[in-house]
Enzyme design. Structure first.
Site, PDB file in Angstrom:
ATOM      1  N   CYS A  72       0.835  -1.204   0.000  1.00  0.00           N
ATOM      2  CA  CYS A  72       0.000   0.000   0.000  1.00  0.00           C
ATOM      3  C   CYS A  72       0.867   1.251   0.000  1.00  0.00           C
ATOM      4  CB  CYS A  72      -0.946  -0.014   1.200  1.00  0.00           C
ATOM      5  SG  CYS A  72      -2.261  -1.229   1.038  1.00  0.00           S
ATOM      6  N   GLU A  73       1.615   1.429  -1.052  1.00  0.00           N
ATOM      7  CA  GLU A  73       2.465   2.594  -1.281  1.00  0.00           C
ATOM      8  C   GLU A  73       2.502   2.868  -2.779  1.00  0.00           C
ATOM      9  OE1 GLU A  73       4.014   4.504   0.885  1.00  0.00           O
ATOM     10  OE2 GLU A  73       3.991   3.307   2.742  1.00  0.00           O
TER      11      GLU A  73
END
Length: 420
Positions: A350-351
């Site tokens: 989640c980046e």
């Protein structure tokens, strides 16, 4: 398999990419993905290339453990006569656990703790490569407390700029945290010579990583040899000269460092000075010998972008995100007649910065397909993390047709081991 001569790591044979005699697809099917695979034959070839290029000096090849500290890989390097360049007590423990002789270990790093210094003294390492006056004073205190003499060389910062792929990998100029400014070096040796617990036996220089031009090495070496001459005139005998590492390899685009050309410059200078040559190859021994295998989970049409979402990302291979590092990527299986499309190869983290490649032309990807990310043997697993609760992958070593697990894949239980 039709190819008995090793001309490159991970060739494509009968349409499929292989490691030694084993197709990468077979390894992924057996051990799962994401997965690191190392070719031991290629590592032997690289060690032999260093030996041949620098044979006139018979150097100590102090393998840079930070590049890849897998215990099985370290044992292979030990069997090939390599020592170790370490940067922490943990790397010392790894090197010793692999059987590397302490007399072939040099200890670098700007932040050595008292505990690490004491551990290294107890193990009897060859030398500390010292990065500051404060560090040398600390080494003296610890050695004096043990009634020992600490062998060391000062890492000189020669203020030589070298072209590296990223600003984070240049270490030989005056604005980095590494080394002692060259104009302060003589005074520090003079101070050390008066201490009963210090034994100045060498000098060290390291100017960066992934350097492909011999020029910066020669400039740094000439500056350091000038210091050596002055020190000897003052009665300070030195035994070794460590020129560090940073020997650049090709990541599939651009040149690699010409080892023979570098050796032709280095060996005569070091031999004329009567010094033992120490080299610290890391990436240059294992980088090309590794491949990172990751499987396509989804192909997502994002409008202006096509995203190939794979099961390995920045938690397993952070170089593209952290350094802007380039790794060649290709399907591990047969490609057939597919045309190329331009895609972003991204991971599950989640980046937004979680990617392996951006705007990369690839054969039109398919969900479930295995991708091979090349030149991943260095600073791959060694920089991996559990971010996002990820399980670090398995590492597999291949030697011809022989396959063995160098590290098992982590389990969920590993994520909480040691926590209260």
């Amino acid at each position: 398999m039709g190819q008995g001569v090793l001309t490159q790591p991970f060739p494509r044979v009968d349409g499929r990419v292989v490691c030694g005699e084993v197709p990468l697809e077979d390894l992924a099917d057996t051990f799962g993905t994401p997965l690191y695979v190392y070719d031991l034959a290629w590592i032997r070839r690289r060690v032999a290339a260093f030996r041949e290029a620098f044979q006139g000096a018979d150097p100590l090849l102090a393998y840079s453990v930070k590049a890849n500290g897998n215990l099985s890989l370290l044992r292979e390097l030990e069997s090939l006569g390599c020592g170790a360049d370490i940067t922490s007590g943990g790397e010392l423990f790894r090197a010793r656990s692999a059987g590397i002789d302490p007399s072939d270990i040099v200890f670098a790093g700007v932040g050595k703790s008292e505990e690490e210094i004491a551990y290294a003294l107890d193990e009897g390492i060859y030398a500390f490569n010292v990065e500051s006056r404060s560090e040398l004073a600390r080494i003296e205190r610890v050695a004096a407390g043990k009634g020992m003499r600490a062998r060391f060389g000062i890492r000189v910062n020669p203020d030589v700029a070298a072209a590296t792929p990223h600003e984070f990998t240049a270490t030989g100029h005056s604005e980095t945290k590494f080394g002692v400014p060259w104009e302060e070096t003589r005074a520090l040796y003079r101070w050390a010579l008066e201490r009963d617990s210090l034994d100045p036996i060498g000098i060290d220089v390291h100017i960066g990583s992934q350097i492909v031009d011999t020029g910066p090495y020669v400039r740094a070496l000439d500056r350091v040899l000038g210091v050596v001459t002055e020190l000897r005139q003052e009665g300070i005998p030195l035994e070794y000269l460590d020129i560090g590492g940073g020997f650049g390899i090709s990541y599939g685009h651009g040149p690699a460092l010409d080892l023979c050309r570098l050796a032709a410059e280095v060996v005569p200078r070091v031999m004329d000075a009567g010094l033992r040559l120490v080299l610290e190859p890391g990436r240059s021994l294992v980088g090309e010998a590794g491949v990172f295998l990751t499987r396509v989970q989804y192909v997502k049409d994002g409008g202006p972008k096509t995203f190939v979402i794979v099961d390995g990302g920045m938690s397993e291979l952070i170089r593209p995100s952290h350094y802007g590092g380039y790794h060649a990527i290709e399907p591990a299986g047969a490609i057939g007649e597919r045309g190329n499309v331009t895609v972003d190869v991204v991971g599950p983290i989640c980046e937004t910065g979680d990617f392996l490649a951006l705007n990369r032309p690839l054969p039109e990807p398919r969900e479930g397909e295995l991708l091979a990310v090349r030149t991943s043997g260095a600073y791959g697993f060694s920089m991996a993390s559990n971010y996002n609760g990820r399980l670090r992958p398995a590492e597999v070593l291949v030697d011809g047709s022989d396959v063995r697990v160098g590290r098992r894949r982590e389990t969920y239980q590993d994520l909480i081991r040691g926590e209260a």
